[in-house]
Scaffold this motif. Sequence first.
Motif, PDB file in Angstrom:
ATOM      1  N   ASN A  72      55.131  92.966  29.782  1.00 43.78           N
ATOM      2  CA  ASN A  72      54.273  93.969  30.417  1.00 43.78           C
ATOM      3  C   ASN A  72      53.872  93.511  31.814  1.00 43.78           C
ATOM      4  O   ASN A  72      54.117  92.374  32.196  1.00 43.78           O
ATOM      5  N   TYR A  73      53.287  94.422  32.558  1.00 44.17           N
ATOM      6  CA  TYR A  73      52.610  94.042  33.789  1.00 44.17           C
ATOM      7  C   TYR A  73      51.216  94.648  33.749  1.00 44.17           C
ATOM      8  O   TYR A  73      50.978  95.647  33.089  1.00 44.17           O
ATOM      9  N   ALA A  74      50.298  93.984  34.451  1.00 43.57           N
ATOM     10  CA  ALA A  74      48.899  94.417  34.424  1.00 43.57           C
ATOM     11  C   ALA A  74      48.405  94.641  35.847  1.00 43.57           C
ATOM     12  O   ALA A  74      48.753  93.904  36.763  1.00 43.57           O
ATOM     13  N   VAL A  75      47.581  95.667  36.006  1.00 44.78           N
ATOM     14  CA  VAL A  75      46.959  95.984  37.290  1.00 44.78           C
ATOM     15  C   VAL A  75      45.526  95.474  37.235  1.00 44.78           C
ATOM     16  O   VAL A  75      44.776  95.828  36.318  1.00 44.78           O
ATOM     17  N   TYR A  76      45.161  94.665  38.225  1.00 46.53           N
ATOM     18  CA  TYR A  76      43.814  94.104  38.300  1.00 46.53           C
ATOM     19  C   TYR A  76      43.087  94.661  39.522  1.00 46.53           C
ATOM     20  O   TYR A  76      43.677  94.788  40.596  1.00 46.53           O
ATOM     21  N   TYR A  77      41.822  94.962  39.331  1.00 50.08           N
ATOM     22  CA  TYR A  77      40.951  95.399  40.409  1.00 50.08           C
ATOM     23  C   TYR A  77      39.649  94.628  40.268  1.00 50.08           C
ATOM     24  O   TYR A  77      38.999  94.702  39.228  1.00 50.08           O
ATOM     25  N   GLU A  78      39.305  93.854  41.276  1.00 47.85           N
ATOM     26  CA  GLU A  78      38.115  92.997  41.238  1.00 47.85           C
ATOM     27  C   GLU A  78      38.137  92.084  40.016  1.00 47.85           C
ATOM     28  O   GLU A  78      37.157  91.964  39.295  1.00 47.85           O
ATOM     29  N   SER A  79      39.248  91.457  39.745  1.00 43.03           N
ATOM     30  CA  SER A  79      39.432  90.526  38.623  1.00 43.03           C
ATOM     31  C   SER A  79      39.264  91.179  37.254  1.00 43.03           C
ATOM     32  O   SER A  79      39.165  90.496  36.244  1.00 43.03           O
ATOM     33  N   LYS A  80      39.221  92.502  37.191  1.00 42.43           N
ATOM     34  CA  LYS A  80      39.153  93.221  35.918  1.00 42.43           C
ATOM     35  C   LYS A  80      40.491  93.907  35.678  1.00 42.43           C
ATOM     36  O   LYS A  80      41.039  94.541  36.579  1.00 42.43           O
ATOM     37  N   LYS A  81      40.969  93.816  34.466  1.00 43.90           N
ATOM     38  CA  LYS A  81      42.228  94.455  34.111  1.00 43.90           C
ATOM     39  C   LYS A  81      41.994  95.961  34.012  1.00 43.90           C
ATOM     40  O   LYS A  81      41.236  96.420  33.177  1.00 43.90           O
ATOM     41  N   VAL A  82      42.652  96.712  34.888  1.00 43.83           N
ATOM     42  CA  VAL A  82      42.500  98.167  34.918  1.00 43.83           C
ATOM     43  C   VAL A  82      43.523  98.845  34.015  1.00 43.83           C
ATOM     44  O   VAL A  82      43.207  99.807  33.325  1.00 43.83           O
ATOM     45  N   ALA A  83      44.751  98.333  34.028  1.00 41.76           N
ATOM     46  CA  ALA A  83      45.817  98.952  33.229  1.00 41.76           C
ATOM     47  C   ALA A  83      46.831  97.899  32.826  1.00 41.76           C
ATOM     48  O   ALA A  83      47.086  96.962  33.569  1.00 41.76           O
ATOM     49  N   VAL A  84      47.387  98.081  31.647  1.00 42.82           N
ATOM     50  CA  VAL A  84      48.489  97.244  31.178  1.00 42.82           C
ATOM     51  C   VAL A  84      49.637  98.182  30.849  1.00 42.82           C
ATOM     52  O   VAL A  84      49.479  99.138  30.096  1.00 42.82           O
ATOM     53  N   ARG A  85      50.785  97.912  31.445  1.00 41.52           N
ATOM     54  CA  ARG A  85      51.968  98.759  31.228  1.00 41.52           C
ATOM     55  C   ARG A  85      53.013  97.956  30.462  1.00 41.52           C
ATOM     56  O   ARG A  85      53.579  97.016  30.987  1.00 41.52           O
ATOM     57  N   LYS A  86      53.240  98.339  29.224  1.00 40.93           N
ATOM     58  CA  LYS A  86      54.284  97.684  28.418  1.00 40.93           C
ATOM     59  C   LYS A  86      55.648  98.163  28.896  1.00 40.93           C
ATOM     60  O   LYS A  86      55.823  99.331  29.228  1.00 40.93           O
ATOM     61  N   TYR A  87      56.606  97.239  28.926  1.00 46.85           N
ATOM     62  CA  TYR A  87      57.976  97.615  29.281  1.00 46.85           C
ATOM     63  C   TYR A  87      58.599  98.353  28.099  1.00 46.85           C
ATOM     64  O   TYR A  87      58.496  97.894  26.964  1.00 46.85           O
TER      65      TYR A  87
END
Length: 140
Positions: A72-87
Amino acid sequence: MEINKGFTLLELLIVLSVISIVLLISVPISSAMLEQQREKDFLETFEHDVLYIQHLASSTMDSVRITFQSDNYAVYYESKKVAVRKYPPGISITPGPFRYLSFTRTGSVRQAGQIFISTPGNNYAAVFPPGKGRYHLVEY
């Protein structure tokens, strides 16, 4: 005088066999189309996520990045995980020189390079040129 209305058993069997053959042919075609659509959706989602963090990096002073894992890849905003996208099944990402992907306040990528995306049907390279600008996807 007797009038029979209806179908014979032979006629019904022929119609059912034709319907069965059509259904058997259509299933592999639709599964291939489903795989192509899944690939297209994943690439579009990845593009939107990259543009999202590029926009946030240029409009806020906060830290924004995408980190890559094996599944997966994860999107971080201000050190908080906003979204995780599974392949999706069969799709993998090799981040190349990136530990993570981020942009400067001017919208430039912090580290130029390529991210390699393998799908069941194609191989792509997401090219991040130095300087301000959008990345582009190259099929190889």
